[in-house]
Scaffold this motif. Structure first.
Motif, mmCIF file in Angstrom:
data_model
loop_
_atom_site.group_PDB
_atom_site.id
_atom_site.type_symbol
_atom_site.label_atom_id
_atom_site.label_comp_id
_atom_site.label_asym_id
_atom_site.label_seq_id
_atom_site.Cartn_x
_atom_site.Cartn_y
_atom_site.Cartn_z
ATOM 1 N N UNK A 84 0.678 -0.875 0.367
ATOM 2 C CA UNK A 84 0.192 0.289 0.284
ATOM 3 C C UNK A 84 0.723 0.907 -0.235
ATOM 4 N N UNK A 85 2.050 1.198 0.788
ATOM 5 C CA UNK A 85 2.502 2.391 0.261
ATOM 6 C C UNK A 85 3.746 2.458 -0.734
ATOM 7 N N UNK A 86 3.766 1.469 -1.343
ATOM 8 C CA UNK A 86 4.239 1.881 -2.554
ATOM 9 C C UNK A 86 3.381 2.941 -3.354
ATOM 10 N N UNK A 87 2.063 2.582 -3.248
ATOM 11 C CA UNK A 87 0.940 3.363 -4.312
ATOM 12 C C UNK A 87 0.704 4.928 -3.062
ATOM 13 N N UNK A 111 13.057 -0.092 -3.396
ATOM 14 C CA UNK A 111 13.843 0.654 -4.352
ATOM 15 C C UNK A 111 12.724 1.082 -5.313
ATOM 16 N N UNK A 112 11.323 1.086 -5.497
ATOM 17 C CA UNK A 112 10.429 1.168 -5.810
ATOM 18 C C UNK A 112 9.836 2.643 -4.856
ATOM 19 N N UNK A 113 10.083 2.317 -4.036
ATOM 20 C CA UNK A 113 10.358 3.435 -3.586
ATOM 21 C C UNK A 113 10.920 4.755 -3.446
ATOM 22 N N UNK A 125 16.390 -7.758 -13.368
ATOM 23 C CA UNK A 125 16.386 -6.865 -14.395
ATOM 24 C C UNK A 125 15.262 -5.898 -14.060
ATOM 25 N N UNK A 126 15.567 -6.262 -12.165
ATOM 26 C CA UNK A 126 14.592 -5.263 -10.755
ATOM 27 C C UNK A 126 14.350 -3.983 -10.908
ATOM 28 N N UNK A 127 14.975 -3.069 -12.195
ATOM 29 C CA UNK A 127 15.096 -1.948 -11.824
ATOM 30 C C UNK A 127 13.828 -0.575 -12.878
ATOM 31 N N UNK A 128 14.271 0.286 -12.291
ATOM 32 C CA UNK A 128 13.253 0.886 -12.861
ATOM 33 C C UNK A 128 11.596 0.681 -12.674
ATOM 34 N N UNK A 151 15.242 -0.045 13.661
ATOM 35 C CA UNK A 151 15.143 -0.631 14.833
ATOM 36 C C UNK A 151 16.305 -2.152 14.986
ATOM 37 N N UNK A 152 16.661 -2.681 13.608
ATOM 38 C CA UNK A 152 17.748 -3.439 13.897
ATOM 39 C C UNK A 152 18.659 -3.839 12.630
ATOM 40 N N UNK A 153 19.043 -2.877 12.194
ATOM 41 C CA UNK A 153 19.502 -2.805 10.690
ATOM 42 C C UNK A 153 20.376 -3.972 9.801
ATOM 43 N N UNK A 154 19.657 -3.791 8.746
ATOM 44 C CA UNK A 154 19.900 -4.451 8.175
ATOM 45 C C UNK A 154 21.160 -5.553 7.442
ATOM 46 N N UNK A 155 21.919 -6.263 7.777
ATOM 47 C CA UNK A 155 23.379 -6.641 6.976
ATOM 48 C C UNK A 155 23.867 -6.299 6.283
ATOM 49 N N UNK A 156 24.920 -5.760 5.981
ATOM 50 C CA UNK A 156 25.019 -4.727 4.831
ATOM 51 C C UNK A 156 25.456 -6.025 3.513
ATOM 52 N N UNK A 157 26.582 -6.759 3.911
ATOM 53 C CA UNK A 157 26.211 -8.373 2.934
ATOM 54 C C UNK A 157 24.745 -8.742 2.425
ATOM 55 N N UNK A 158 23.884 -8.852 3.049
ATOM 56 C CA UNK A 158 22.675 -9.364 2.666
ATOM 57 C C UNK A 158 21.856 -8.146 1.618
ATOM 58 N N UNK A 159 22.051 -7.185 2.246
ATOM 59 C CA UNK A 159 21.489 -5.925 1.286
ATOM 60 C C UNK A 159 22.278 -5.858 -0.159
ATOM 61 N N UNK A 160 23.494 -5.829 -0.042
ATOM 62 C CA UNK A 160 24.518 -6.080 -1.174
ATOM 63 C C UNK A 160 23.967 -7.234 -2.302
ATOM 64 N N UNK A 161 23.585 -8.614 -1.534
ATOM 65 C CA UNK A 161 23.290 -9.939 -2.581
ATOM 66 C C UNK A 161 21.510 -9.706 -2.813
ATOM 67 N N UNK A 162 20.929 -8.541 -1.682
ATOM 68 C CA UNK A 162 19.356 -8.667 -2.779
ATOM 69 C C UNK A 162 19.686 -7.953 -3.840
ATOM 70 N N UNK A 163 20.317 -6.842 -3.717
ATOM 71 C CA UNK A 163 20.522 -5.693 -4.377
ATOM 72 C C UNK A 163 20.838 -6.485 -5.803
ATOM 73 N N UNK A 164 22.189 -7.501 -5.732
ATOM 74 C CA UNK A 164 22.564 -8.261 -7.286
ATOM 75 C C UNK A 164 21.580 -9.001 -7.597
ATOM 76 N N UNK A 165 20.712 -9.467 -6.585
ATOM 77 C CA UNK A 165 19.463 -10.455 -7.588
ATOM 78 C C UNK A 165 19.171 -9.718 -8.221
ATOM 79 N N UNK A 166 18.396 -9.013 -7.766
ATOM 80 C CA UNK A 166 17.661 -7.594 -8.382
ATOM 81 C C UNK A 166 17.247 -6.760 -9.567
ATOM 82 N N UNK A 167 18.687 -6.837 -9.387
ATOM 83 C CA UNK A 167 20.078 -6.432 -10.455
ATOM 84 C C UNK A 167 19.621 -7.372 -11.818
ATOM 85 N N UNK A 168 20.163 -9.030 -11.194
ATOM 86 C CA UNK A 168 20.255 -9.761 -12.437
ATOM 87 C C UNK A 168 18.470 -9.906 -13.226
#
Length: 791
Positions: free
Chosen positions: A125-128, A381-383, A413-416, A394-411
């Motif tokens: 809902x927050x996306x729209x 990314x959408x926001x 084509x989840x951009x724009x 409250x607890x910061x997401x692990x940097x390594x996990x976020x980088x892996x998630x971003x790499x998967x999304x790029x792979x």
């Protein structure tokens, strides 16, 4: 209102208000909660299990806010049942003042002001609707569960408060919560506490048992059936354990006239309702931790706690999801126990010792610290939130996990714009990507079928076969109908298998695999896995449903689909690379030059030929030869003898490795090296030792009768020779060799070639021992000459 209204599923209830709103402990705190919300933008409420916070607090606040109240629940079943209970107590149907919204289901209307929803629904809902227009209060219920969407919702709501919606109020509620961190995070929010109704709760810790879990459960159910008059709630790790326990407990249920009912997230709403509905017949509810919070099952007087839960994480070495049966925390154990004491005295049977409980973690690890973060990364990314540091966590997401998630999304084509299109679907990013690609490739119906099969974890191994022959089970059909509706796909199947398979590849680009021997396969990330079924006829596949389990030596692939290598060239050219390198042919025992086309860590095609770099080939051959051991190419004993001989002579020995590497020059196979070392290795080692080797450490000694006796050399021991006693007749002294004139150890043999004496003092032997030896030898070998003085 008429008395025909039912709760929650065809169980008649009285129409009297008192029966609909029994007194609950939280009622005494409602006025204070209303005042706190009016005075503070954020409030934390801690209420014991059974206090009634979920169903009483939201409607109590409704008259005191102008807009809508959203109540976030960690599970769909909790949102549905809570909304229906509140509507029931208001003498309404769900969808009037009170509604609910979960994935693929929205029961609300124009008058709905109190809406129970799962946390993921709020994210979408927050996306729209980025300002949550018309919403005055958001309640985060059962906050202690700390799902990934819980933390994301909290971070986004807090950001909204601090930017464009300072009027938005937040209420965090939980039964087993360490309130200090969340209260501080919310700007030192006030904390209210309700102790709940106190009923006697007898907790029995059973001793450790080596029996299978289902047998332990059956024994505890039998005990409960004999002593309890109410329902029994059994907590198990997952659906598989529930099925086994159901089979084991069936004879007990028939003996005591009990109704066995499963309760887990994979059941249909009708099946879930059946488990939680009021019943005059005693029930044994076999549940996962879906029943741990939010859901009140009336009449439960006994809880049987296995102390286990199936925890979803991500394997750090494969990147695959992993399901691990793990011990629950102390907080979770208290929460489970509280289910037995909600409406009266209860009994808790814990299938683990009390000492075990004391050694467990106080609270569960938040999902944001252990799970795949691709859905969270997609939402950010959408926001337009480029960096997670732009939000307070409250607890910061692990940097390594976020980088892996971003790499998967790029792979993927989840951009724009495509990222927004993927986020539109209430699905994990991978499955939503399959739907988007399926529409692009004009197979939207079959893409929906494939996603429904994956969502319900179809038991068929080859997904394409399941798409052609989908199951008729209600859970799958319901999921398919929801997907067809939300994607607006036609209800007629298409006939383009390759287009569907390429759509699947778009959502699982990192799960390409290649079959090896048997059921084993190699994943694109370089790790091995194993099929749970018979291997397919094709070589390349997608591991669509795979998990890394602690109880299995290799990750297990349950569902897969075909992949053609040329599709990878078309869809993911950036993931391909060409290499040319030397490789060892293990069977042929030779060095080859391998040209390969790679997709990540997976070889798509390769060719082998004669090495062009002869020097590098010789180096690799030498490495492999040293690894195999000198015995593969020469008489190892002879080599050891020669090296010991050189050492005894006190000469500088050439390194065996150096000589072997010299011999490998311009060679590329073990066969070539073996032919060369047979004739060249020992002479080359002797040559490197120098001309004095034979002088200082002769290979043999000439005895008195002319016989040549081989000299044996061993590191750390004096040299020795062996020959018949008669060969030493005429020798008065022990031979001496080496730079230090070391006496040679003599092994004196009888005519049968067995040793009669070992000595390094031949003169002393003749003088002291020979007479006795002579008498014995004359008796045993009378035809031989045994002189009195052999000197």
């Amino acid at each position: 209102m008429t008395s025909s209204r039912t709760w929650p599923n065809n169980s008649p209830c009285s129409d009297k208000t008192v029966s609909r709103r029994p007194s609950l402990p939280i009622d005494a705190l409602l006025d204070e909660i209303v005042v706190a919300i009016a005075r503070s933008p954020n409030v934390v409420l801690e209420a014991a299990p059974g206090a009634g916070k979920t169903t009483r607090v939201p409607p109590a606040l409704l008259p005191h806010v102008d807009g809508e109240i959203l109540v976030l629940e960690p599970r769909r079943i909790a949102a549905r049942l809570a909304a229906r209970r509140v509507a029931y107590e208001l003498h309404e149907e769900p969808g009037e003042t009170v509604g609910y919204q979960v994935r693929f289901e929205n029961v609300s209307g124009p008058r709905t002001r109190l809406r129970f929803l799962t946390e993921g629904v709020l994210t979408r809902r927050l996306l729209t609707d980025r300002e949550l227009r018309g919403v005055s209060l958001v309640i985060l219920d059962e906050f202690h569960e700390r799902h990934l969407d819980t933390d994301l919702a909290l971070a986004l709501l807090r950001r909204l408060q601090q930017t464009t919606r300072p009027d938005l109020k937040l209420l965090v509620m939980s039964a087993t919560l360490d309130t200090a961190p969340i209260a501080h995070f919310l700007g030192d929010a006030p904390v209210l506490r309700s102790e709940g109704r106190i009923f006697p709760l007898a907790i029995e810790h059973l001793p450790y048992s080596p029996a299978p879990l289902e047998q332990q459960i059956a024994s505890a159910v039998d005990q409960a059936a004999r002593t309890s008059t109410g329902h029994t709630l059994v907590f198990l790790p997952g659906a598989a354990e529930i099925r086994r326990a159901n089979t084991t407990c069936d004879p007990i249920a028939r003996r005591f006239d009990l109704e066995l009912l499963p309760l887990h997230g994979d059941l249909t709403p009708v099946e879930q309702d059946r488990a939680v509905a009021p019943s005059t017949k005693r029930k044994v509810i076999l549940a996962t931790n879906v029943a741990e919070s939010s859901i009140t099952i009336d009449g439960v007087t006994t809880v049987i706690d296995s102390g286990l839960a199936r925890i979803a994480t991500v394997s750090p070495w494969t990147g695959l999801p992993t399901l691990e049966v793990a011990r629950i925390s102390q907080a979770s154990a208290r929460q489970r126990a509280g289910r037995a004491g909600r409406t009266g005295p209860g009994v808790v049977l814990r299938l683990y010792p009390e000492e075990d409980l004391r050694q467990r973690a106080a609270h569960d690890l938040p999902e944001i610290l252990r799970a795949d973060l691709s859905q969270l990364a997609l939402a950010l990314r959408v926001l337009g939130i480029a960096h997670m540091q732009q939000l307070e966590w409250l607890d910061h997401p692990p940097q390594v996990a976020m980088e892996a998630a971003a790499a998967l999304l790029d792979r993927m084509g989840a951009t724009g714009q495509q990222a927004a299109e993927i986020a539109r679907y209430p699905l994990p990013p991978r499955l939503a990507r399959v739907l988007v690609e399926g529409q692009h490739r004009k197979v939207p119906h079959n893409a929906c079928v494939a996603v429904a099969l994956l969502s319900t974890r179809s038991e068929s191994s080859d997904l394409l076969r399941s798409v052609d022959h989908p199951p008729s089970e209600p859970r799958f059909q319901q999921q398919l109908a929801q997907l067809l509706r939300v994607s607006k796909a036609p209800r007629v199947a298409e006939h383009d298998d390759d287009a569907l398979l390429q759509s699947l590849l778009a959502g699982f680009p990192d799960r390409v695999a290649r079959m090896r021997s048997g059921k084993q396969l190699l994943l694109a990330n370089g790790t091995s896995a194993e099929l749970s079924s018979e291997p397919p006829q094709y070589e390349f596949l997608l591991a669509l449903d795979a998990e890394d389990r602690k109880d299995k030596p290799l990750p297990l692939v349950r569902i897969f689909s075909r992949v053609e290598p040329e599709w990878l060239l078309d869809l993911f050219p950036d993931a391909l690379r060409e290499t040319k390198e030397l490789a060892w042919h293990r069977t042929g025992e030779r060095v080859e030059e391998v040209s390969a086309l790679w997709y990540d860590q997976l070889v798509l095609s390769e060719s082998r030929g004669v090495p062009t770099d002869r020097e590098a080939a010789a180096t690799l051959l030498a490495d492999k030869a040293l690894e195999a051991g000198i015995a593969r190419f020469a008489d190892a004993e002879a080599v050891d003898q020669l090296m010991a001989r050189i050492e005894f002579a006190g000469l500088a020995a050439a390194s065996l490795e150096t000589v072997l590497r010299e011999l490998c020059d311009d060679l590329r196979s073990f066969a070539e090296l073996r032919n060369l070392t047979a004739s060249s290795l020992l002479p080359l080692l002797e040559q490197r030792a120098g001309n004095r080797l034979n002088e200082l450490a002769p290979a043999a000694l000439r005895l008195q009768g002319g016989k040549q006796a081989k000299v044996h050399y061993e590191r750390g021991k004096p040299p020795w020779i062996s020959s018949r006693l008669q060969d030493f007749f005429g020798m008065a002294e022990t031979p001496r060799i080496g730079p230090d004139h070391v006496p040679v150890v003599l092994h004196l043999l009888a005519p049968n070639m067995r040793a009669v004496q070992t000595t390094s003092d031949l003169a002393g032997f003749w003088e002291r021992l020979y007479p006795a030896v002579r008498r014995e030898l004359m008796r045993r070998y009378p035809r031989h000459k045994w002189p009195e003085d052999p000197r």
